[in-house]
Design a protein around this motif. Structure first.
Motif, PDB file in Angstrom:
ATOM      1  N   TYR A 111       0.811  -1.210   0.000  1.00 32.81           N
ATOM      2  CA  TYR A 111       0.000   0.000   0.000  1.00 32.81           C
ATOM      3  C   TYR A 111       0.850   1.270   0.000  1.00 32.81           C
ATOM      4  CZ  TYR A 111      -3.590  -3.310   1.529  1.00 32.81           C
ATOM      5  OH  TYR A 111      -4.455  -4.370   1.616  1.00 32.81           O
ATOM      6  N   ARG A 112       2.164   1.133  -0.044  1.00 34.11           N
ATOM      7  CA  ARG A 112       3.019   2.301   0.043  1.00 34.11           C
ATOM      8  C   ARG A 112       3.116   3.016  -1.302  1.00 34.11           C
ATOM      9  NH1 ARG A 112       7.744  -0.732   3.567  1.00 34.11           N
ATOM     10  NH2 ARG A 112       6.441  -1.083   5.419  1.00 34.11           N
ATOM     11  N   ASN A 113       3.573   4.263  -1.227  1.00 41.58           N
ATOM     12  CA  ASN A 113       3.786   5.100  -2.414  1.00 41.58           C
ATOM     13  C   ASN A 113       2.489   5.431  -3.138  1.00 41.58           C
ATOM     14  OD1 ASN A 113       6.625   5.041  -1.994  1.00 41.58           O
ATOM     15  ND2 ASN A 113       6.688   3.020  -2.959  1.00 41.58           N
ATOM     16  N   GLN A 114       1.357   5.401  -2.417  1.00 39.95           N
ATOM     17  CA  GLN A 114       0.084   5.891  -2.927  1.00 39.95           C
ATOM     18  C   GLN A 114      -0.424   6.950  -1.963  1.00 39.95           C
ATOM     19  OE1 GLN A 114      -2.730   2.698  -4.059  1.00 39.95           O
ATOM     20  NE2 GLN A 114      -1.059   1.301  -3.631  1.00 39.95           N
ATOM     21  N   LEU A 115      -0.875   8.044  -2.522  1.00 36.88           N
ATOM     22  CA  LEU A 115      -1.336   9.158  -1.705  1.00 36.88           C
ATOM     23  C   LEU A 115      -2.738   9.548  -2.133  1.00 36.88           C
ATOM     24  CD1 LEU A 115      -0.648  11.364   0.415  1.00 36.88           C
ATOM     25  CD2 LEU A 115       0.192  12.758  -1.478  1.00 36.88           C
ATOM     26  N   PHE A 116      -3.714   9.397  -1.237  1.00 41.12           N
ATOM     27  CA  PHE A 116      -5.088   9.805  -1.522  1.00 41.12           C
ATOM     28  C   PHE A 116      -5.328  11.177  -0.904  1.00 41.12           C
ATOM     29  CE2 PHE A 116      -5.466   5.072  -1.237  1.00 41.12           C
ATOM     30  CZ  PHE A 116      -5.690   4.849  -2.587  1.00 41.12           C
ATOM     31  N   THR A 117      -5.853  12.104  -1.700  1.00 45.49           N
ATOM     32  CA  THR A 117      -6.137  13.458  -1.214  1.00 45.49           C
ATOM     33  C   THR A 117      -7.537  13.875  -1.624  1.00 45.49           C
ATOM     34  OG1 THR A 117      -5.132  14.442  -3.195  1.00 45.49           O
ATOM     35  CG2 THR A 117      -3.724  14.173  -1.255  1.00 45.49           C
ATOM     36  N   ASN A 118      -8.183  14.663  -0.771  1.00 43.95           N
ATOM     37  CA  ASN A 118      -9.532  15.141  -1.033  1.00 43.95           C
ATOM     38  C   ASN A 118      -9.443  16.440  -1.823  1.00 43.95           C
ATOM     39  OD1 ASN A 118     -12.288  15.557  -0.951  1.00 43.95           O
ATOM     40  ND2 ASN A 118     -12.299  16.389   1.112  1.00 43.95           N
ATOM     41  N   ASN A 119      -9.843  16.411  -3.067  1.00 44.34           N
ATOM     42  CA  ASN A 119      -9.793  17.565  -3.958  1.00 44.34           C
ATOM     43  C   ASN A 119     -11.175  18.214  -3.994  1.00 44.34           C
ATOM     44  OD1 ASN A 119      -9.662  19.372  -6.077  1.00 44.34           O
ATOM     45  ND2 ASN A 119      -8.603  17.976  -7.474  1.00 44.34           N
ATOM     46  N   LEU A 156       3.592   7.882  -6.067  1.00 43.39           N
ATOM     47  CA  LEU A 156       4.908   8.434  -5.759  1.00 43.39           C
ATOM     48  C   LEU A 156       6.010   7.477  -6.206  1.00 43.39           C
ATOM     49  CD1 LEU A 156       4.189   9.816  -2.171  1.00 43.39           C
ATOM     50  CD2 LEU A 156       3.930  10.981  -4.366  1.00 43.39           C
ATOM     51  N   ARG A 157       7.016   8.039  -6.878  1.00 40.01           N
ATOM     52  CA  ARG A 157       8.152   7.258  -7.346  1.00 40.01           C
ATOM     53  C   ARG A 157       9.432   7.927  -6.849  1.00 40.01           C
ATOM     54  NH1 ARG A 157      10.995   7.771 -12.173  1.00 40.01           N
ATOM     55  NH2 ARG A 157       9.421   9.270 -12.880  1.00 40.01           N
ATOM     56  N   LYS A 158      10.260   7.182  -6.145  1.00 41.24           N
ATOM     57  CA  LYS A 158      11.473   7.748  -5.566  1.00 41.24           C
ATOM     58  C   LYS A 158      12.499   8.011  -6.656  1.00 41.24           C
ATOM     59  CE  LYS A 158      14.728   7.236  -1.745  1.00 41.24           C
ATOM     60  NZ  LYS A 158      14.404   8.598  -1.273  1.00 41.24           N
ATOM     61  N   VAL A 159      12.989   9.241  -6.694  1.00 43.73           N
ATOM     62  CA  VAL A 159      14.016   9.656  -7.643  1.00 43.73           C
ATOM     63  C   VAL A 159      15.085  10.418  -6.869  1.00 43.73           C
ATOM     64  CG1 VAL A 159      14.576  11.014  -9.694  1.00 43.73           C
ATOM     65  CG2 VAL A 159      12.389   9.789  -9.565  1.00 43.73           C
ATOM     66  N   GLY A 160      16.282   9.867  -6.795  1.00 42.95           N
ATOM     67  CA  GLY A 160      17.349  10.528  -6.055  1.00 42.95           C
ATOM     68  C   GLY A 160      16.979  10.668  -4.596  1.00 42.95           C
ATOM     69  N   SER A 161      17.067  11.897  -4.088  1.00 42.71           N
ATOM     70  CA  SER A 161      16.762  12.150  -2.683  1.00 42.71           C
ATOM     71  C   SER A 161      15.306  12.538  -2.448  1.00 42.71           C
ATOM     72  CB  SER A 161      17.664  13.272  -2.142  1.00 42.71           C
ATOM     73  OG  SER A 161      17.450  14.474  -2.874  1.00 42.71           O
ATOM     74  N   GLY A 162      14.502  12.543  -3.519  1.00 46.82           N
ATOM     75  CA  GLY A 162      13.104  12.948  -3.374  1.00 46.82           C
ATOM     76  C   GLY A 162      12.167  12.003  -4.086  1.00 46.82           C
ATOM     77  N   TYR A 163      10.971  12.503  -4.381  1.00 48.77           N
ATOM     78  CA  TYR A 163       9.931  11.703  -5.029  1.00 48.77           C
ATOM     79  C   TYR A 163       9.348  12.486  -6.205  1.00 48.77           C
ATOM     80  CZ  TYR A 163       9.878   8.499  -1.054  1.00 48.77           C
ATOM     81  OH  TYR A 163      10.226   7.578  -0.096  1.00 48.77           O
ATOM     82  N   VAL A 164       8.921  11.754  -7.212  1.00 46.91           N
ATOM     83  CA  VAL A 164       8.180  12.320  -8.328  1.00 46.91           C
ATOM     84  C   VAL A 164       6.776  11.730  -8.285  1.00 46.91           C
ATOM     85  CG1 VAL A 164       7.980  12.470 -10.835  1.00 46.91           C
ATOM     86  CG2 VAL A 164      10.231  12.680  -9.747  1.00 46.91           C
ATOM     87  N   ALA A 165       5.770  12.597  -8.367  1.00 48.55           N
ATOM     88  CA  ALA A 165       4.379  12.146  -8.283  1.00 48.55           C
ATOM     89  C   ALA A 165       3.740  12.161  -9.665  1.00 48.55           C
ATOM     90  CB  ALA A 165       3.588  13.041  -7.337  1.00 48.55           C
ATOM     91  N   SER A 166       2.913  11.175  -9.912  1.00 47.77           N
ATOM     92  CA  SER A 166       2.082  11.146 -11.118  1.00 47.77           C
ATOM     93  C   SER A 166       0.657  10.828 -10.696  1.00 47.77           C
ATOM     94  CB  SER A 166       2.598  10.103 -12.117  1.00 47.77           C
ATOM     95  OG  SER A 166       2.597   8.806 -11.532  1.00 47.77           O
ATOM     96  N   HIS A 167      -0.285  11.267 -11.515  1.00 49.23           N
ATOM     97  CA  HIS A 167      -1.688  11.115 -11.149  1.00 49.23           C
ATOM     98  C   HIS A 167      -2.207   9.767 -11.611  1.00 49.23           C
ATOM     99  CE1 HIS A 167      -5.587  12.425  -9.864  1.00 49.23           C
ATOM    100  NE2 HIS A 167      -6.106  12.230 -11.054  1.00 49.23           N
ATOM    101  N   GLY A 168      -2.697   8.952 -10.673  1.00 48.01           N
ATOM    102  CA  GLY A 168      -3.313   7.679 -10.998  1.00 48.01           C
ATOM    103  C   GLY A 168      -4.815   7.824 -11.162  1.00 48.01           C
ATOM    104  N   PRO A 169      -5.518   6.735 -11.357  1.00 44.46           N
ATOM    105  CA  PRO A 169      -6.977   6.797 -11.489  1.00 44.46           C
ATOM    106  C   PRO A 169      -7.614   7.378 -10.224  1.00 44.46           C
ATOM    107  CG  PRO A 169      -6.129   4.643 -12.141  1.00 44.46           C
ATOM    108  CD  PRO A 169      -5.003   5.360 -11.495  1.00 44.46           C
ATOM    109  N   ASP A 170      -8.562   8.309 -10.404  1.00 42.51           N
ATOM    110  CA  ASP A 170      -9.228   8.903  -9.249  1.00 42.51           C
ATOM    111  C   ASP A 170      -9.912   7.830  -8.423  1.00 42.51           C
ATOM    112  OD1 ASP A 170      -8.551  11.559  -9.857  1.00 42.51           O
ATOM    113  OD2 ASP A 170     -10.234  11.733 -11.243  1.00 42.51           O
ATOM    114  N   LEU A 171      -9.824   7.993  -7.099  1.00 43.16           N
ATOM    115  CA  LEU A 171     -10.487   7.043  -6.215  1.00 43.16           C
ATOM    116  C   LEU A 171     -11.996   7.166  -6.335  1.00 43.16           C
ATOM    117  CD1 LEU A 171     -10.057   4.929  -3.992  1.00 43.16           C
ATOM    118  CD2 LEU A 171     -10.117   6.788  -2.324  1.00 43.16           C
ATOM    119  N   MET A 172     -12.491   8.420  -6.446  1.00 43.44           N
ATOM    120  CA  MET A 172     -13.922   8.648  -6.650  1.00 43.44           C
ATOM    121  C   MET A 172     -14.129  10.043  -7.203  1.00 43.44           C
ATOM    122  SD  MET A 172     -15.669   9.595  -2.986  1.00 43.44           S
ATOM    123  CE  MET A 172     -16.940  10.506  -3.858  1.00 43.44           C
TER     124      MET A 172
END
Length: 276
Positions: A4-12, A23-39
């Motif tokens: 369940y790690r590297n997934q971030l659910f946020t209320n928009n 979330l994908r770890k790149v170097g010392s940080g993370y790069v985020a990409s948008h997955g399918p909306d939860l709802m």
């Protein structure tokens, strides 16, 4: 759990959806990409949904609807959800007009106990309704991942049905000691449309609450000023910070904050000489 790690659910609230960011770890940080909306929601006033994570990666969602306070859960990291369950009535609805506020709500807030304490895994839902004739603050708890729920516990400890309003509740559960901390505007000792601020704290898993008034001069707002929709609160290791908008006599607003320091898992305040 690793799955369940590297997934971030946020209320928009402006996009009327719950986002799923990967979330994908790149170097010392993370790069985020948008997955399918939860709802997604077709309701233009979509805002009354809050998310919380359980200690095992569970995702819990609560919102206010025409039937009351509604709850759902995912036990697979947010990929699937079960049947919606009404867990409490909310008389008056979550949109509750009050004098001095252009807009006021009692929308539900969801939080979980991820501490190592006795109530680890408990789910809490906090909201405001008018079941007692005026607006009161409530907390409801589940100890079995949302299978069953107890009775709503009244958080504010002024006399019931006294016609005094409590407004804009918000909640945080301390991840270290499991205490349940709730902040709200409070008119028990003021006249409409003035309010003070109260912090309520439970150290027994939300079964009872002790109220602590915040040491700030009461303030009034007008219907011409948009106060906002939320307060804010955070807790860690017995330190609790509450933040709220404060209406000024000039007609503007400022942000105010209060820091409480408690013995972890305990109720009485520990003096803070460094804060004066």
């Amino acid at each position: 759990p690793a799955s369940y790690r590297n997934q971030l659910f946020t209320n928009n609230i402006h996009g009327r959806r719950i986002n799923n960011d990967l979330l994908r770890k790149v170097g010392s940080g993370y790069v985020a990409s948008h997955g399918p909306d939860l709802m997604r929601s077709e309701d233009p006033w979509f805002m009354g949904v809050t998310l919380a994570y359980g200690p095992g990666g569970e995702v819990y969602v609560a919102w206010a609807g025409p039937r009351g306070i509604v709850f759902d859960r995912s036990l697979d990291g947010g990929w699937t959800f079960g049947d919606d369950k009404v867990i409490a009535d909310n008389p008056g609805g979550w949109d509750i007009p009050l004098p001095g506020m252009a807009r006021h709500n009692g929308l539900p807030v969801t939080a979980t106990d991820v501490s190592p304490g006795a109530n680890r895994g408990s789910i809490y839902v906090n909201w405001i309704d008018e079941r007692n004739g005026d607006t009161d603050v409530f907390v409801l708890a589940s100890r079995d991942k949302g299978e069953s729920w107890g009775d709503p516990v009244r958080v504010n400890d002024d006399p019931m049905g006294n016609g005094k309003a409590q407004l804009f509740t918000w909640m945080a559960v301390d991840p270290e000691d499991g205490s349940v901390n709730v902040v709200f505007l409070d008119r028990r000792s003021t006249g409409d449309p003035s309010q003070a601020v109260t912090l309520a704290r439970s150290t027994d898993g939300g079964r009872s609450f002790q109220n602590f008034p915040v040491d700030q001069v009461q303030f009034s707002c007008t219907d011409l000023v948009f106060y906002g929709d939320y307060l804010a609160i955070a807790a860690f290791g017995g330190r609790v910070v509450a933040v709220w908008p404060h209406c000024l006599e000039s007609g503007g607003q400022a942000l105010s904050a209060a820091l409480f320091s408690f013995p972890p898992g305990r109720g009485p305040i520990r003096p803070r000489p460094d804060l004066g």
